[in-house]
Each structure stands twice: as C-alpha cells, then as structure tokens.
Write a protein that holds these residues in place. Sequence first.
Motif, short mmCIF file in Angstrom:
data_model
loop_
_atom_site.label_atom_id
_atom_site.label_comp_id
_atom_site.label_asym_id
_atom_site.label_seq_id
_atom_site.Cartn_x
_atom_site.Cartn_y
_atom_site.Cartn_z
N VAL A 141 56.94 -4.39 12.90
CA VAL A 141 57.64 -4.25 11.62
C VAL A 141 57.72 -2.77 11.24
O VAL A 141 58.75 -2.28 10.80
N ARG A 142 56.62 -2.05 11.46
CA ARG A 142 56.60 -0.63 11.16
C ARG A 142 57.73 0.09 11.90
O ARG A 142 58.44 0.92 11.32
N TYR A 185 63.53 -9.43 9.56
CA TYR A 185 63.41 -10.88 9.72
C TYR A 185 63.47 -11.32 11.18
O TYR A 185 62.72 -12.20 11.59
N SER A 186 64.36 -10.68 11.97
CA SER A 186 64.49 -11.16 13.35
C SER A 186 63.21 -10.88 14.13
O SER A 186 62.77 -11.71 14.93
N GLN A 198 58.32 -13.01 16.55
CA GLN A 198 56.86 -12.96 16.58
C GLN A 198 56.27 -14.32 16.25
O GLN A 198 55.28 -14.72 16.83
N ALA A 199 56.88 -15.01 15.28
CA ALA A 199 56.35 -16.32 14.90
C ALA A 199 56.34 -17.27 16.09
O ALA A 199 55.34 -17.95 16.34
N THR A 200 57.44 -17.27 16.88
CA THR A 200 57.50 -18.20 18.01
C THR A 200 56.47 -17.84 19.08
O THR A 200 56.10 -18.67 19.89
N LEU A 201 56.03 -16.58 19.08
CA LEU A 201 55.01 -16.18 20.06
C LEU A 201 53.60 -16.40 19.50
O LEU A 201 52.68 -16.78 20.22
N LEU A 202 53.44 -16.13 18.20
CA LEU A 202 52.10 -16.19 17.62
C LEU A 202 51.63 -17.63 17.42
O LEU A 202 50.45 -17.92 17.60
N HIS A 251 68.61 -13.18 22.54
CA HIS A 251 69.63 -13.03 21.52
C HIS A 251 69.50 -11.70 20.80
O HIS A 251 70.47 -10.98 20.60
N VAL A 252 68.27 -11.35 20.41
CA VAL A 252 68.04 -10.10 19.70
C VAL A 252 68.44 -8.92 20.58
O VAL A 252 69.09 -7.97 20.13
#
Lengths: 341, 320
Positions: free
Chosen positions: A221-222, A257-258, A263-267, A335-336
């Motif tokens: 994010v940083r 957000y992306s 990250q959510a799908t990995l974490l 996609h990203v």
Amino acid sequence: MKVKPHLWIVLAVLAVLHVMLLVPGFVAPYNPTEQDRGMPFAPPTAIHFRDQNGSWHLRPFIYAVVANDDGSYAEDPRQKYFFRAFPSGAPYKLAELVPCTVHLFGVDAGGKVLLMGTDRYGRDQFSRLLYGGQVSLFAGLLAALLSLSLGAIVGTISGFYGRWVDDGLMRIAELFLALPWLYLLFAVRAFLPLSASPASTFFLVVAIIGLVGWVRPARLVRGVVLSAKEQKYVLAARGFGASDLYLLRRHIAPQTYSVLLTQATLLIPQFILAEVTLSFLGLGVAEPVPSWGNMLSSLQQYHVMVSYWWMFLPGIALAFLFLGYFTVADALQAHVQSASA
Amino acid sequence: MRFLLGRLMRSGFLLVGVSLLSFLLLQLAPGDFFDEMKLDPQISPQTIAGLRTQFGLDRSLPVRYGLWLQSAARGDFGYSFAYNSPVAPLLKTRVRNTALLAGVSTLIAWLLALVIGVWSAMRAGHWDDRLCTGVMSISLALPDVLVALALLLVATRTGVFPVGGMVSTDFADLTLWQKARDIGAHMMLPVLALVFGLVPTLVRHVRSSVAEALSAPWVRAARAHGIAPGRLLLRHVLPVAANPLISLFGVSLATLLSVSLLIEIIMSWPGLGPFFLEAIMARDVYVVIGTVLLSTVFLVAGNLIADGLLFAADPRIRRS
C-alpha cells in the motif's frame, strides 16, 4: 474485466463452499459435539440404490451399521433407512441467532448417516468438517480483515506523510520481516495464555495472526500511495486547497483497492493455514470445538493415520479451498498486470 | 564494499531489535514457568519465591534485559528452567540438525526448480509447459500438514524409509559410512516434504523471470546472429534472469524455516521445531527467545548470502 469460463466455475465452487461453511448447522445433519461412544472410527456409511432383493429405489437409502466385537463394522440389511430432504433434527442456531431444527438432509428416524465416518468419540465427521470449516474459515477471514486494515492504515500514513514517520514505521516493518513468519507467530503465541475458553482462544488466535501479518500489505500500500500522491491530478487538487483527508479519501485510497483485493485472496488462505497449523499443534482452537487443525491432529497418532483414511478429509477440503483462492488470486494478478501494462 | 558493510550493520541492528521485541512481549506474558509448581503441595511457596529470585524473574524488565544481555555476551543466552542449563549448549545440536535439513532441502529444491523452471519457460505455451504449470498450481494448494502426513502414511505402509527421528537405535555401533547412510535415510522424508513445499513457488518465479528475459528483443537479435541456443541460454539469458532469483533466495530460506518448523514436529526430527514447541508449552521463556533469535540469525545469514551473490552477479551494485 473479462472473466474466463473456468474462473466462473471456480468462483461458483468457492461460493458454494463458503455458504456451506457459513451455515454449517443447516447442512450438517448432526450436532458436531454429540458423542456416540459405541461407534468410534466408524467408516463412511455406504449409500445404496439397490436393496439385497435386487430391486432398485429412486430414493437412496442406507442400512443400519452395527459394531462388531472386534471393532469392525457391518451393515444390517434388515434395517433400511431412506434419505429425506429437510427433516427435523438436532436443534441449532441459524447464523448464531435464529433457533432452527430443519436440516438439508437426513435419513428416516432411527438411522444415522455418516457421510465421512466418525472420529474416536463417534462424532459425525461430516458435521464436524462443516463446523470446523466455519471456525477455520472465519479465523482466516477475520485475521485477513484485521491485517489488511492495519496494513492499509500504516501503509497510507507511511507513504503519504513520508520522512521520519515513514522511516520509523518501515523500520518496525523490517523487524517483523526479519523473522520467519511461523516462528514469529509461535513466539507471539508463546507469550499469551495457553489455556482459555474456546471463544477467547479463537479471538486470541485471530488477533495474533492478524497482528503478525500486516507487514506485506502495508509495504505494498505504501508503494501505491507513494506513486499516487505525486500524480498530477493529486497535485492539482492539492493546489486548489484540498485537505489531506480529502485527498486520501477521494484520490489516493481508491488506488489501493486493487492491491488490497489481491492481497486478500493471498492472505486468507495463508491465515487459514496459520490457524490450522496452530490448532494442529495444540496452540490454537481446542476441543470440543472443531477446527480443521485440531481435527487433523488426531493423525499424529500412528494407528489413526494408518487405519482411518477419512480422518484425512479436512486436509483435502483445505486443499480444495486453497486451490480456489489461488486460482482467483492468479486471475486478479494477471488482470492488474495487464491493466497497468 | 559500502553496500555489504551497510547490510551487515543493518543485520546487527535487526538482531538487537528482535531481542528487544521479544522482551517486550515477555512483559505481556501472564504467569511463568514456576506457576505449575504452585499446584504441587510438596514445594513450599518460599522455595518458589526463592527460585524466582534466583532466576531474576522478580526484577523489572530493563534489569532482566540487561542481565540477559550479559549472559548473551558470555555465550549462554539465558537459562532454561526446564533443562536447568544455559540455553546456548541446548540449542547447539538442534541448530545443527535444522541447518542440515534446511541446507540439503534448499539445495535440492533450487536445483529442481531451476531445471523445471527453465525448461518450462523455454517451452512456454506448449503442452508440457501447461502440464507443469498445472501440476505446480495444484501442489501449491496442498497444505504442508497434509503433504507431511501423506508422506508418513506412504512410508509406514511401504516401509521404504525409516519414520521419525534422525538415527536408528544402533547408531553408536555403526561405522562412519553407515552412520552417514543412516542419517541420510532418516532425512529422506522431511527433505521430501520440505522440497515439495518449496518447489512450486520457486518454479513459478524461475519460470517467470526466465520467460521475461527470453522475450526481450536482444534475445531475438542474438538468435538472428546465429548464437547457439545452449550458449545463449547459459551465457546470456540466465545471468539476466538471475537477479530477481538471487533476491528470492533469502525469502525462500524464510519460507523453508517456517515450513521446517512444522515438518520437524510432525516427523519428529530433533531440530529446533519440536524443541521450540516444547519450550512454548512449558513457558521456558529464555529458550523461546533464544530460538526466535536463532531463526532470525538463519534468515539474516541467508539474506547476507543473497546480498553477496547479488554483489558478485550485478556490476551495477558493485559500482555504487
């Protein structure tokens, strides 16, 4: 975003799995903590369509299973129990709120269908798998939510304000990265109470996993915030006198957000695995509350591992869940990348 | 040289930071090793209080950290309550065993990953590349716990490898060569589990960085100039692809140590893993801190090696 057909299938399977695990009481035919000491390690019940007279039935049925004296099990063809949809059974609470007795399926009164056999206390392994999945999945989801929020906040502050704030926060992040992640998790666990009530252990485990895992999202994010705040339209908005808070909310946060979603799908799978590992080793959610980790831990005993293959099923369920999450993560990353290229 | 020195300094600071962090966490811990003794009517409260004083558990945190630093300077790294001995000698054999396991697994995993990854990148888009990518995705999803247990199951059913521990019971009577073979046989299962856990991630990275290097315009130009494929790959493509992979080496060591913690416990390999778990259960705090610090040392060492390799491989870093 164009979604490939195979991804739809994966998403559908994931959705079904999640719904099943979120309302385990409805799908599970029995109470996950109800013991039947006369039926330890009973194998999965065989489902029949054809009875011993050779006639076919449209509705599947099972035979009664009786325990022999030597610990093996046999079917008793004189007692037949047909499957039923939406029978009334063991009471449970739908979404922990609404009292309910209706289940997705069951068999005629008097029979017991064990889709995945029983564990050492004769508890229905299928019901435990669902309830345990709820515990493990929720642990993963909540921990991911915690560490993503923490990571987003720290990363944004660090990237936006820069200078000594950034330096300080990133030094702390480095400290967390200096340890192998499981060692760090265990070390933090070591300094907290080992035995507590199941509910508080659950939240303890979630808190530990979430607090230990914030570093990677924070650094990503940083990076995004650092490049976002130098973009011309952000500088222009600042020139027009926009406040920091407005800039963050309107222009900078949406760009993160992306990264957060990927990250959510990995974490989430990583954190589910963390809970499973802790519970497997007796440092996490404890009996009688089922979790995929403590269900697998019975395999540490030699005779269980060698003789009762259905005790491996929570691990296989875990693999399917992970495969789903990783496929989605891959698609998101591709996609990203194609969007930024 | 500045680059390497800077990294070395930073590693030192990291170790101090980790030890401080551990002590801060220690402050949070409710109860200690001697709490269980309170339940034993044979031990008087005075004895327990005496033991607490003797081990310095009644002092304030800064004082305890100071005492621990002194003991670390002496090479003891604190005192284990459960073993009634300084921590360092206890850790020594366990570290050796973990390092043996980690070293062998890292070597095998990287060799395998390089071969598979390079092959896969060169055959990008063909059926064998797709098959390989598919297999790797599936094995990535298999949890380490399941892999380790499945391996144990296969080993017990077939009896091909010895299960559990590091040496056979008659180890002391064996000749040197037999001893090496004995340890090697016992290592098979944990090494297999670790390699299996590590290879899918590595293959992915190797494949993507080699594929990226291969797709660069200069590779096509070199091909057009008639440079042989083997020479092109070894002399030109691999050095370009190596850079991100060298940085990955340090990260891969961290992953390996994490997985190894679990695998050692499941396969009862006498390394840091089972020792660490035992210390956590017994609240043997200085052993916990010592183990955590050691894992950091492993990681820092891995990163230093990676930095050194990067220094050797990348002229841009040497210049700066």
